[in-house]
Write an enzyme that holds these catalytic residues in place. Structure first.
Site, short mmCIF file in Angstrom:
data_model
loop_
_atom_site.label_atom_id
_atom_site.label_comp_id
_atom_site.label_asym_id
_atom_site.label_seq_id
_atom_site.Cartn_x
_atom_site.Cartn_y
_atom_site.Cartn_z
N LYS A 163 -0.83 -6.70 -7.85
CA LYS A 163 -0.67 -7.98 -7.05
C LYS A 163 -1.97 -8.96 -7.34
CE LYS A 163 -2.11 -10.34 -3.12
NZ LYS A 163 -2.30 -10.04 -2.26
N HIS A 165 0.97 -0.94 0.68
CA HIS A 165 -0.04 0.14 0.24
C HIS A 165 0.43 1.55 -0.13
CE1 HIS A 165 -2.66 -2.36 2.27
NE2 HIS A 165 -3.65 -2.47 0.95
#
Ligand code: PAF
Length: 280
Positions: A149, A37
Site C-alpha cells: 500500500k 499489518h
C-alpha cells in the site's frame, strides 16, 4: 510475548538471538494495527524464527502541520493483535528514548523519494529512512516486511538497503482492502461514514485508469485526468494521481514493464493513498 520499551533491551535481545543462530523477522509499524499489518506479521511469522514488531509513531516523518499529535494510538489493542499473530517481541519506545535530543544524523534517499508523496511531504521519506535504519541497527533483522500500500516507501527502503548494504531482505506484503474496497490504513479511523463512502472513489478511479491504460497505452494522460475527475466529483481533494515506472519511480518510457498508478487525496482532513501496480 515480551514488550521492550528501550533500544538497548531490544539490541541485546537481537544480538543474543543471532548468537543462538536464529533468524529475525521485523515488521515496522506506527501502531493502531489493522488487517494489513496482521498480514505483514503473518509473512514474518512464516519466514523467521523470531518475529519483532515495532510500534512507534515516528515524529521525524511528520511535518509540523501534519497529524502527529492526533495519529491514532491504542497500545493495548496492538499488543493483543501481535500476541494473536504469534509475535515474540514488541518494541514500543517513547520518542525521547528513540531519538537523542541532539540527534543530527539522517538517512536520505534522493531519487525515488522525490515524486508523489515526496513532492507533497518533503521531509517524510527522510524520517522514514532514518527510523527504519535505526530499527535495522537495533533489531538486526534478516527479513523486514513492508506493505505494498505504501509502494513508494517500499521502493525507497529497498533502494536504501541496496545502497547502504544493509544485510536485510526486504519482503513486500500485498495491499489489503476492507470489504468495501478501501485500502486498510490506520488513518481510515479519522473518516466519517459519509467521507468513507465517498473515499471509495479513489480505488474505483484507479481501477478504471488501469483498465483504460491496459486497453490503450496511448491513453495514460487521459486515464489519469479521468481518475482525478472521479475523485474530485466524489468530494475528494486530489493531491496527485500519477502513473510511474515502479523500478525508478520515474516517467513511463518505452520498454517499461511494471507500472504503478498511484493516488493521494484528502477526504475531509484525512489524506489517503492507494495504488494499483501492474505489468504494462
Ligand atoms: O509505514 C509505516 O507505518 C511507517 O512509515 C514506518 C515504516 C513504520 C516508519 O515509521
Amino acid at each position: 510475548m515480551t514488550v521492550f520499551k528501550t533500544k538497548r533491551e531490544l539490541q541485546k535481545f537481537a544480538l543474543d538471538t543471532k548468537r543462538a543462530g536464529k533468524t529475525i523477522g521485523l515488521v515496522p509499524t506506527m501502531g493502531f494495527l489493522h488487517e494489513g499489518h496482521a498480514s505483514l506479521i503473518d509473512i514474518a511469522r512464516e519466514k523467521a524464527d523470531v518475529v519483532i514488531v515495532s510500534v512507534f509513531v515516528n515524529p521525524t516523518q511528520f511535518a509540523p502541520n501534519e497529524d502527529f499529535d492526533s495519529y491514532p494510538r491504542d497500545f493495548e489493542r496492538d499488543a493483543k493483535l501481535c500476541e494473536a499473530h504469534g509475535v515474540d517481541v514488541v518494541i514500543a519506545p517513547e520518542p525521547q528514548e528513540k531519538y537523542c535530543s541532539t540527534a543530527s544524523t539522517f538517512v536520505t534517499e534522493t531519487m525515488l523519494s522525490r515524486p508523489l508523496c515526496g513532492a507533497s511531504r518533503p521531509t517524510f521519506f527522510r524520517g522514514v529512512t532514518t527510523v527504519v535504519s535505526k530499527l535495522f541497527n537495533l533489531a538486526l533483522p534478516d527479513f523486514a516486511v513492508f506493505g505494498e500500500k505504501d509502494a513508494q516507501q517500499l521502493h525507497v527502503i529497498r533502494r536504501m538497503v541496496r545502497d547502504l548494504d544493509f544485510p536485510v531482505e526486504i519482503i513486500a506484503g500485498k495491499l489489503v482492502r476492507d470489504a468495501d474496497g478501501l485500502a486498510t490504513s490506520s488513518r481510515n479511523r479519522y473518516l466519517s461514514a459519509d467521507e468513507r463512502e465517498r473515499a471509495l472513489a479513489i480505488h474505483r478511479a484507479l481501477l478504471t485508469a488501469k483498465r483504460t491504460i491496459l486497453a490503450d497505452r496511448g491513453a495514460i494522460d487521459a486515464a489519469l485526468e479521468q481518475a482525478k475527475q472521479t475523485i474530485t466529483l466524489a468530494g475528494g481533494k486530489v493531491d496527485y494521481v500519477s502513473a510511474l515506472y515502479t523500478a525508478t519511480f520515474d516517467k513511463i518510457a518505452p520498454g517499461t514493464r511494471r507500472i504503478i498508478v498511484a493516488a493521494a487525496a484528502f477526504f475531509g482532513t484525512t489524506r489517503l493513498i492507494d495504488n494499483e501496480m501492474f505489468d504494462f
